[in-house]
Design a protein around this motif. Structure first.
Motif, short mmCIF file in Angstrom:
data_model
loop_
_atom_site.label_atom_id
_atom_site.label_comp_id
_atom_site.label_asym_id
_atom_site.label_seq_id
_atom_site.Cartn_x
_atom_site.Cartn_y
_atom_site.Cartn_z
N LYS A 402 -42.28 -30.63 -144.55
CA LYS A 402 -41.11 -30.85 -145.51
C LYS A 402 -41.05 -31.62 -145.12
N VAL A 403 -40.25 -31.94 -144.42
CA VAL A 403 -39.22 -33.00 -143.52
C VAL A 403 -39.96 -34.52 -143.67
N LEU A 404 -41.52 -34.39 -142.74
CA LEU A 404 -42.60 -35.41 -142.59
C LEU A 404 -42.66 -36.25 -144.45
N LYS A 405 -42.61 -35.18 -145.49
CA LYS A 405 -42.82 -35.40 -146.89
C LYS A 405 -41.78 -36.13 -147.46
N ARG A 406 -40.56 -36.07 -146.75
CA ARG A 406 -39.12 -36.76 -147.34
C ARG A 406 -39.05 -38.64 -146.62
N GLY A 407 -40.21 -38.57 -145.95
CA GLY A 407 -40.42 -39.56 -144.94
C GLY A 407 -40.10 -39.51 -143.08
N GLN A 416 -50.13 -37.56 -123.61
CA GLN A 416 -48.78 -36.09 -123.18
C GLN A 416 -48.26 -35.50 -124.36
N PRO A 417 -48.37 -34.55 -124.93
CA PRO A 417 -47.97 -33.53 -125.58
C PRO A 417 -46.03 -33.61 -126.07
N ASP A 418 -45.20 -34.18 -124.99
CA ASP A 418 -43.76 -35.00 -124.60
C ASP A 418 -43.60 -35.45 -125.68
N LEU A 419 -42.04 -34.86 -126.84
CA LEU A 419 -41.64 -35.20 -128.10
C LEU A 419 -40.99 -36.35 -127.66
N ILE A 420 -40.84 -37.90 -128.54
CA ILE A 420 -39.51 -38.64 -127.78
C ILE A 420 -38.93 -38.85 -128.60
N ALA A 421 -37.52 -38.10 -128.29
CA ALA A 421 -36.14 -37.84 -129.14
C ALA A 421 -35.00 -39.00 -128.84
N SER A 422 -35.56 -40.00 -128.21
CA SER A 422 -34.74 -40.61 -127.88
C SER A 422 -35.65 -42.59 -127.52
N THR A 423 -34.55 -44.04 -127.42
CA THR A 423 -34.89 -44.56 -126.63
C THR A 423 -34.96 -45.28 -125.21
N SER A 424 -34.45 -43.11 -124.74
CA SER A 424 -34.28 -44.31 -123.44
C SER A 424 -34.98 -43.58 -123.04
N GLN A 425 -35.90 -43.12 -123.30
CA GLN A 425 -37.21 -42.17 -123.10
C GLN A 425 -38.84 -43.04 -123.13
N VAL A 426 -38.63 -44.17 -123.33
CA VAL A 426 -39.80 -44.97 -123.47
C VAL A 426 -39.42 -46.31 -123.02
N LYS A 427 -40.18 -46.78 -122.72
CA LYS A 427 -39.98 -48.20 -122.11
C LYS A 427 -41.38 -49.20 -122.62
N LEU A 428 -41.25 -50.91 -122.46
CA LEU A 428 -42.19 -51.35 -122.74
C LEU A 428 -43.69 -51.36 -122.39
N GLY A 429 -44.29 -51.52 -122.64
CA GLY A 429 -46.30 -50.86 -123.72
C GLY A 429 -46.02 -49.35 -123.24
N ARG A 435 -46.81 -39.06 -135.81
CA ARG A 435 -46.94 -38.09 -136.44
C ARG A 435 -46.48 -37.94 -137.98
N MET A 436 -47.41 -38.66 -138.98
CA MET A 436 -46.97 -38.97 -140.31
C MET A 436 -47.22 -37.82 -141.08
N GLN A 437 -46.99 -38.05 -142.58
CA GLN A 437 -47.63 -36.40 -143.41
C GLN A 437 -49.05 -36.19 -144.01
N ASP A 438 -49.49 -38.10 -143.82
CA ASP A 438 -50.40 -37.56 -144.14
C ASP A 438 -51.45 -37.75 -142.91
N LEU A 441 -50.55 -42.21 -136.28
CA LEU A 441 -49.93 -43.65 -135.43
C LEU A 441 -50.00 -44.05 -134.60
N LYS A 442 -51.70 -44.81 -134.01
CA LYS A 442 -51.56 -44.37 -132.40
C LYS A 442 -50.49 -46.41 -132.56
N CYS A 443 -49.37 -46.52 -131.81
CA CYS A 443 -48.61 -46.81 -131.52
C CYS A 443 -48.32 -47.65 -130.40
N GLN A 444 -47.61 -48.94 -129.78
CA GLN A 444 -47.50 -49.18 -128.50
C GLN A 444 -45.73 -50.20 -128.57
N VAL A 445 -45.21 -49.44 -127.57
CA VAL A 445 -43.72 -50.07 -127.42
C VAL A 445 -43.32 -51.49 -126.75
#
Length: 454
Positions: A402-407, A416-429, A435-438, A441-445
């Motif tokens: 439902k949340v995803l349907k709202r954008g 890995q199945p780890d959920l990213i909740a903060s920018t501090s958890q990632v680094k360049l590359g 995961r979108m509603q439909d 997306l496979k992305c790179q930082v």
């Protein structure tokens, strides 16, 4: 005046012991060959030892040949024999005399032949030819093969003895030369021929007595091996009791003389007849004893009253049978009457209970209960269905979808199945999944921005 050395005095025992030591230490005295004439010959039959003197024209020496050496002699020594002796010197301390312990003795005229005999005997012994398993001599042979000379007393003695002892046995004679240049070939071929025909149960191979030269055919390796390889058991009957040939060692049984071989190969018919008569007598007396015992037992049984007057016992049994039949009929009638009465009582009781009316009442009660239960089940299902519908509405309101349907979206690491909740958890590359509603997306930082840096 010079001092005189005191003389050394020995006892007799010391002197004899010293002499014995000198003889024992002299290696030449261990293997002495002497040729001379036998005199003062004594053979102790109890111990088997032989005591004699050996002499020539100028001297004489005492000698002894112990039983374990004398058993290999090929002749019977006697006074006056010219012999060649191999032995060793030793001192018989009781008499203080140097004597000759004889290890081997042969007639002087038999030197080369005797040496050949010993050499072949030793070689065949090492080969194990004399220690092979012996074949069993049949107790009652049907046919006996005899390989010997057609002339002379030997074949007559064998045939006469066998016919006298056991006339049922057939004798198959295969005459051969037992000495001379053709003897070895004829004897060995005769053994092979008997085995080829396979028509006899046992073989007697032999001849009468004689000198070592005359008996030599039975020491030849060809004959010895033919006896060893025979499939038919063989009795060796060569010469007299004192004669020893290599055929004796390899044969399945050795007889002292040909006549003894005939006595060994077949049983004594008279002894069999006597034994049969003895067994027949024992069987007869045993049978008589058994019959008398059975007769006595039968007589004792017949003396019983039941066999004396069997009709009385039958009459008693017949009368008892009548009584039993009467009692059985009376019991059956009584039992039938009681059962009929009980059936009548049960029928009356069943009529009073009216089970048909009870069954109808129970059926109506069961139908009523089924209807009530069905109504209760429907009400419960309606109530629980409403509850489930309300719960699904609440769950749907809380669903991430439902949340995803709202954008909104959910970010994970790529592998890995780890959920990213903060920018501090990632680094360049870093590779990420969004995961979108439909879909995903496979992305790179490529960069990060803190909140407020927009």
């Amino acid at each position: 005046m010079p001092h005189r050395k005191e003389r050394e005095i020995w006892s007799v025992s010391e002197l004899v012991s010293h002499l014995s030591g000198l003889v024992d230490r002299d290696e030449r005295s261990k293997a002495v060959w002497i040729q001379g004439e036998i005199t003062n010959f004594i053979h102790h039959t109890s111990s088997g030892h032989m005591y004699f003197s050996i002499k020539d024209q100028s001297a004489k020496m005492k000698a002894v040949m112990f039983k374990w050496s004398s058993r290999f002699l090929l002749f019977k020594p006697k006074n006056g024999d010219q012999v060649t002796i191999r032995g060793e010197l030793y001192v018989y301390e009781k008499d203080g005399q140097v004597q000759l312990k004889v290890l081997e003795m042969k007639n002087s005229g038999q030197g080369d032949l005797y040496s050949k005999y010993l050499q072949l005997k030793e070689r065949l012994e090492l080969e194990g030819l004399f220690t092979r398993p012996k074949r069993q001599i049949p107790t009652y042979p049907r046919r006996v093969g005899v390989i010997t000379s057609a002339q002379g007393a030997v074949v007559r003695d064998i045939i006469t003895t066998m016919k006298r002892r056991y006339p049922l046995t057939q004798i198959v004679l295969l005459p051969v030369a037992v000495q001379g240049m053709h003897a070895v070939r004829e004897i060995s071929e005769a053994i092979l021929e008997m085995n080829r025909l396979a028509d006899v149960d046992v073989l007697i191979v032999g001849r009468g007595g004689g000198s070592l030269e005359e008996l030599w055919a039975f020491n030849e390796e060809v004959v010895v091996r033919a006896i060893a390889e025979s499939l038919i058991p063989i009795i060796s009957a060569v010469g007299h009791e004192t004669d020893n040939t290599l055929s004796d060692y390899v044969a399945d049984l050795r007889a002292a003389t040909p006549t003894a071989a005939a006595e060994m190969v077949v049983p004594d018919f008279q002894e069999i007849a006597q034994r049969f008569e003895s067994l027949h007598t024992r069987l007869y007396h045993s049978s008589i004893k058994v019959i008398e015992g059975k007769r006595s037992k039968l007589h004792s049984v017949l003396e019983r009253p039941i066999f004396q007057k069997p009709g009385e016992r039958l009459e008693q049994y017949s009368q008892r049978l009548d009584y039993l039949e009467r009692d059985l009929r009376s019991y059956a009638q009584s039992k039938t009457a009681k059962s009929a009465l009980k059936v009548e009582q049960l029928s009356s009781r069943l009529y009073r209970l009216r089970p048909h009316q009870s069954i109808i009442s129970y059926q109506e009660q069961l139908s009523r209960l089924c209807r009530d239960q069905l109504r209760a089940m429907n009400a419960t299902m309606d109530r629980e269905g409403n509850r489930l519908e309300r719960s699904l509405e609440k769950l749907d309101a809380l669903s991430p979808l439902k949340v995803l349907k709202r954008g909104y979206s959910v970010v994970y690491r790529f592998h890995q199945p780890d959920l990213i909740a903060s920018t501090s958890q990632v680094k360049l590359g870093d590779l990420l999944k969004v995961r979108m509603q439909d879909g995903i997306l496979k992305c790179q930082v490529f960069g990060t921005e803190e909140q407020g840096d927009e």
